[in-house]
Design a protein around this motif. Structure first.
Motif, PDB file in Angstrom:
ATOM      1  N   ILE A 171       0.872  -1.183   0.000  1.00 47.77           N
ATOM      2  CA  ILE A 171       0.000   0.000   0.000  1.00 47.77           C
ATOM      3  C   ILE A 171       0.905   1.228   0.000  1.00 47.77           C
ATOM      4  O   ILE A 171       1.603   1.485   0.984  1.00 47.77           O
ATOM      5  CB  ILE A 171      -0.932   0.009   1.228  1.00 47.77           C
ATOM      6  CG1 ILE A 171      -1.772  -1.275   1.255  1.00 47.77           C
ATOM      7  CG2 ILE A 171      -1.825   1.236   1.214  1.00 47.77           C
ATOM      8  CD1 ILE A 171      -2.675  -1.389   2.474  1.00 47.77           C
ATOM      9  N   PRO A 172       0.937   1.983  -1.092  1.00 44.19           N
ATOM     10  CA  PRO A 172       1.940   3.044  -1.230  1.00 44.19           C
ATOM     11  C   PRO A 172       1.696   4.214  -0.289  1.00 44.19           C
ATOM     12  O   PRO A 172       0.558   4.476   0.141  1.00 44.19           O
ATOM     13  CB  PRO A 172       1.796   3.463  -2.692  1.00 44.19           C
ATOM     14  CG  PRO A 172       0.383   3.132  -3.035  1.00 44.19           C
ATOM     15  CD  PRO A 172       0.052   1.899  -2.263  1.00 44.19           C
ATOM     16  N   ALA A 173       2.775   4.927   0.005  1.00 44.11           N
ATOM     17  CA  ALA A 173       2.657   6.163   0.777  1.00 44.11           C
ATOM     18  C   ALA A 173       2.001   7.232  -0.096  1.00 44.11           C
ATOM     19  O   ALA A 173       2.102   7.205  -1.325  1.00 44.11           O
ATOM     20  CB  ALA A 173       4.040   6.615   1.241  1.00 44.11           C
ATOM     21  N   GLU A 210      -3.590  11.441  -0.546  1.00 43.00           N
ATOM     22  CA  GLU A 210      -3.517  12.578  -1.466  1.00 43.00           C
ATOM     23  C   GLU A 210      -3.897  12.173  -2.874  1.00 43.00           C
ATOM     24  O   GLU A 210      -4.594  12.917  -3.591  1.00 43.00           O
ATOM     25  CB  GLU A 210      -2.113  13.184  -1.446  1.00 43.00           C
ATOM     26  CG  GLU A 210      -1.718  13.841  -0.135  1.00 43.00           C
ATOM     27  CD  GLU A 210      -1.318  12.841   0.923  1.00 43.00           C
ATOM     28  OE1 GLU A 210      -1.232  11.632   0.596  1.00 43.00           O
ATOM     29  OE2 GLU A 210      -1.115  13.250   2.083  1.00 43.00           O
ATOM     30  N   THR A 211      -3.457  11.011  -3.301  1.00 42.92           N
ATOM     31  CA  THR A 211      -3.757  10.564  -4.662  1.00 42.92           C
ATOM     32  C   THR A 211      -5.247  10.333  -4.851  1.00 42.92           C
ATOM     33  O   THR A 211      -5.837  10.746  -5.859  1.00 42.92           O
ATOM     34  CB  THR A 211      -2.978   9.268  -4.967  1.00 42.92           C
ATOM     35  OG1 THR A 211      -1.590   9.479  -4.743  1.00 42.92           O
ATOM     36  CG2 THR A 211      -3.192   8.844  -6.404  1.00 42.92           C
ATOM     37  N   PRO A 219      -5.979   7.489  -9.944  1.00 46.56           N
ATOM     38  CA  PRO A 219      -5.969   6.066  -9.585  1.00 46.56           C
ATOM     39  C   PRO A 219      -4.752   5.715  -8.734  1.00 46.56           C
ATOM     40  O   PRO A 219      -3.707   6.359  -8.821  1.00 46.56           O
ATOM     41  CB  PRO A 219      -5.924   5.353 -10.942  1.00 46.56           C
ATOM     42  CG  PRO A 219      -5.268   6.334 -11.860  1.00 46.56           C
ATOM     43  CD  PRO A 219      -5.711   7.697 -11.399  1.00 46.56           C
ATOM     44  N   VAL A 220      -4.911   4.669  -7.921  1.00 50.07           N
ATOM     45  CA  VAL A 220      -3.822   4.176  -7.071  1.00 50.07           C
ATOM     46  C   VAL A 220      -3.571   2.705  -7.402  1.00 50.07           C
ATOM     47  O   VAL A 220      -4.509   1.915  -7.483  1.00 50.07           O
ATOM     48  CB  VAL A 220      -4.176   4.326  -5.577  1.00 50.07           C
ATOM     49  CG1 VAL A 220      -3.087   3.691  -4.705  1.00 50.07           C
ATOM     50  CG2 VAL A 220      -4.356   5.778  -5.212  1.00 50.07           C
ATOM     51  N   GLU A 221      -2.315   2.365  -7.601  1.00 46.02           N
ATOM     52  CA  GLU A 221      -1.940   0.986  -7.876  1.00 46.02           C
ATOM     53  C   GLU A 221      -1.473   0.328  -6.584  1.00 46.02           C
ATOM     54  O   GLU A 221      -0.666   0.887  -5.836  1.00 46.02           O
ATOM     55  CB  GLU A 221      -0.825   0.917  -8.919  1.00 46.02           C
ATOM     56  CG  GLU A 221      -1.265   1.348 -10.314  1.00 46.02           C
ATOM     57  CD  GLU A 221      -0.170   1.125 -11.350  1.00 46.02           C
ATOM     58  OE1 GLU A 221       0.938   0.708 -10.934  1.00 46.02           O
ATOM     59  OE2 GLU A 221      -0.427   1.369 -12.536  1.00 46.02           O
ATOM     60  N   LEU A 222      -2.005  -0.859  -6.346  1.00 47.98           N
ATOM     61  CA  LEU A 222      -1.642  -1.634  -5.163  1.00 47.98           C
ATOM     62  C   LEU A 222      -0.965  -2.924  -5.629  1.00 47.98           C
ATOM     63  O   LEU A 222      -1.632  -3.916  -5.945  1.00 47.98           O
ATOM     64  CB  LEU A 222      -2.877  -1.965  -4.321  1.00 47.98           C
ATOM     65  CG  LEU A 222      -3.699  -0.784  -3.806  1.00 47.98           C
ATOM     66  CD1 LEU A 222      -4.937  -1.289  -3.075  1.00 47.98           C
ATOM     67  CD2 LEU A 222      -2.869   0.084  -2.879  1.00 47.98           C
ATOM     68  N   PRO A 223       0.358  -2.952  -5.671  1.00 54.98           N
ATOM     69  CA  PRO A 223       1.056  -4.171  -6.124  1.00 54.98           C
ATOM     70  C   PRO A 223       0.832  -5.337  -5.156  1.00 54.98           C
ATOM     71  O   PRO A 223       0.890  -5.158  -3.926  1.00 54.98           O
ATOM     72  CB  PRO A 223       2.527  -3.751  -6.134  1.00 54.98           C
ATOM     73  CG  PRO A 223       2.513  -2.262  -6.161  1.00 54.98           C
ATOM     74  CD  PRO A 223       1.298  -1.855  -5.399  1.00 54.98           C
ATOM     75  N   LEU A 224       0.550  -6.500  -5.712  1.00 54.88           N
ATOM     76  CA  LEU A 224       0.411  -7.725  -4.922  1.00 54.88           C
ATOM     77  C   LEU A 224       1.454  -8.719  -5.419  1.00 54.88           C
ATOM     78  O   LEU A 224       1.407  -9.154  -6.573  1.00 54.88           O
ATOM     79  CB  LEU A 224      -0.992  -8.322  -5.054  1.00 54.88           C
ATOM     80  CG  LEU A 224      -1.271  -9.543  -4.176  1.00 54.88           C
ATOM     81  CD1 LEU A 224      -1.329  -9.148  -2.702  1.00 54.88           C
ATOM     82  CD2 LEU A 224      -2.575 -10.230  -4.577  1.00 54.88           C
TER      83      LEU A 224
END
Length: 385
Positions: free
Chosen positions: A96-98, A102-103, A109-114
């Motif tokens: 879950i990115p920092a 804000e994004t 959009p926010v990318e959540l790498p798995l």
């Protein structure tokens, strides 16, 4: 009275054998712990979560932890989470990115790498379960973002309203289930290792305990007992009662440890107690027969456990008979172990009662009668010679 006295004397002699106590008390508990931990079922997909700061990251982490299909572990460092994935301690790693707050507030959009390992079916299942939780969380955020773009209200003002109006779209439930965990095999984990090791060790230790009966004869204890007002039948009944008490004490220990320490549910009490008693009779008969057939204590201590281990393996104490070919399964039922494991499977996996295990109980009774009858015939000859 003579019978009980003979049984108590034999039990006290066995209790002074520290090596025998190790095999009766400590070793079964250790083996149950090891096998139960190895065969323990998995209640959900294991996901390591590396989350940045912010309310959305916290809310998503909490939603993942609350999902019944996931077992989450928080990590503060991505490299540590990757190491856990390589060691197969987790099935997937979610990053879950920092700056997620804000994004999302900006409508981007926010990318959540798995992260998963290659060719990992558990990783694919974890992806589906995580995607379901993320989609549910994202629905309210998207609704608030859309409303903010069409009205003069801000995203922060509309987000609580979107959550209040959330239609609660049901998630896609993804759960891990061990095929065959009910019905034809024992439940996984300690519910598998405890009953199988009860069957396994009670029989082995009874066979090895035949050395004590041989030692009693060699020391002339039986001859001195028979010099008094004691009949050979009382001696045999006393020794049988000793071995029965030994098998039941070890069975009670394993049942108590399994229930108190490992949370094993032993099913219907009447069925469990009846099966335990019947298996104790089988073990007592095996121990008496071992003491009657072998000539020296060394033979009983060396050959008896080997025979018990072989019978236990063939009878399904170390692996389910459902996974072996039909011929091997049929051969396994030549041993009493297979019938005892079948009865425990009926009790623990199918919720069966005393009526449901009458067949295996009858077979075990026949084995007990055979062993005790052969031992009695052999011992009577030696006592009256």
């Amino acid at each position: 009275m003579n019978v009980v006295t003979i049984a108590l004397v034999s039990l006290r002699r066995l209790a002074r054998d520290r090596i025998a106590l190790f095999f009766i008390v400590l070793l079964p508990v250790v083996v149950i712990l090891v096998i139960g931990a190895v065969m323990r079922g998995q209640n959900g997909f294991r996901v390591a979560v590396v989350a940045g700061e912010g309310r959305f990251a916290v809310e998503l982490t909490q939603s993942l932890a609350a999902a019944g299909t996931l077992v989450t572990s928080p990590f503060t460092d991505e490299s540590a989470a990757r190491d856990a994935l390589r060691r197969n301690e987790v099935d997937a790693v979610l990053l879950i990115p920092a700056g997620m707050d804000e994004t999302l507030t900006a409508g981007a959009p926010v990318e959540l790498p798995l992260l998963t390992t290659a060719d990992s079916s558990a990783g694919q299942g974890a992806w589906s379960a995580v995607a379901s939780v993320v989609a549910h969380q994202a629905a309210t955020v998207q609704a608030a973002t859309f409303a903010a773009s069409r009205t003069s209200a801000s995203f922060d003002e509309l987000l609580p309203l979107a959550r209040a109006l959330d239609p609660a779209v049901p998630q896609v439930a993804v759960r891990a289930e061990t095929v065959g965990s009910t019905g034809d095999v024992l439940p996984p984990g300690f519910s598998y290792s405890a009953p199988t090791m009860l069957v396994f060790f009670v029989f082995i230790n009874a066979l090895a305990g035949g050395a004590a009966l041989i030692q009693t004869r060699r020391l002339g204890i039986h001859a001195r007992i028979l010099a008094g007002p004691v009949r050979p039948r009382e001696v045999m009944l006393g020794e049988t009662l000793c071995y029965l008490a030994l098998t039941l004490l070890q069975s009670g220990l394993i049942i108590g440890v399994g229930g108190l320490l490992f949370g094993v549910d032993w099913g219907d009490p009447l069925a469990a107690v009846t099966l335990t008693f019947m298996w104790g009779l089988v073990g007592a008969g095996a121990g008496m027969l071992s003491g009657a057939l072998f000539r020296t204590p060394e033979q009983a201590s060396a050959i008896g456990p080997a025979v018990g281990i072989g019978a236990g393996m063939l009878g399904g104490c170390t692996w389910p008979l459902e996974i072996v070919p039909p011929a091997v399964r049929a051969a396994g039922h030549v041993t009493p172990h297979a019938w005892a494991v079948d009865a425990w499977t009926t009790i623990l996996s199918r919720g069966g009662g005393i009526v449901d295990i009458l067949g295996p109980l009858a077979v075990l009774g026949a084995f007990a009668a055979l062993f005790l009858g052969a031992a009695t015939f052999r011992l009577r000859r030696s006592l009256t010679a």
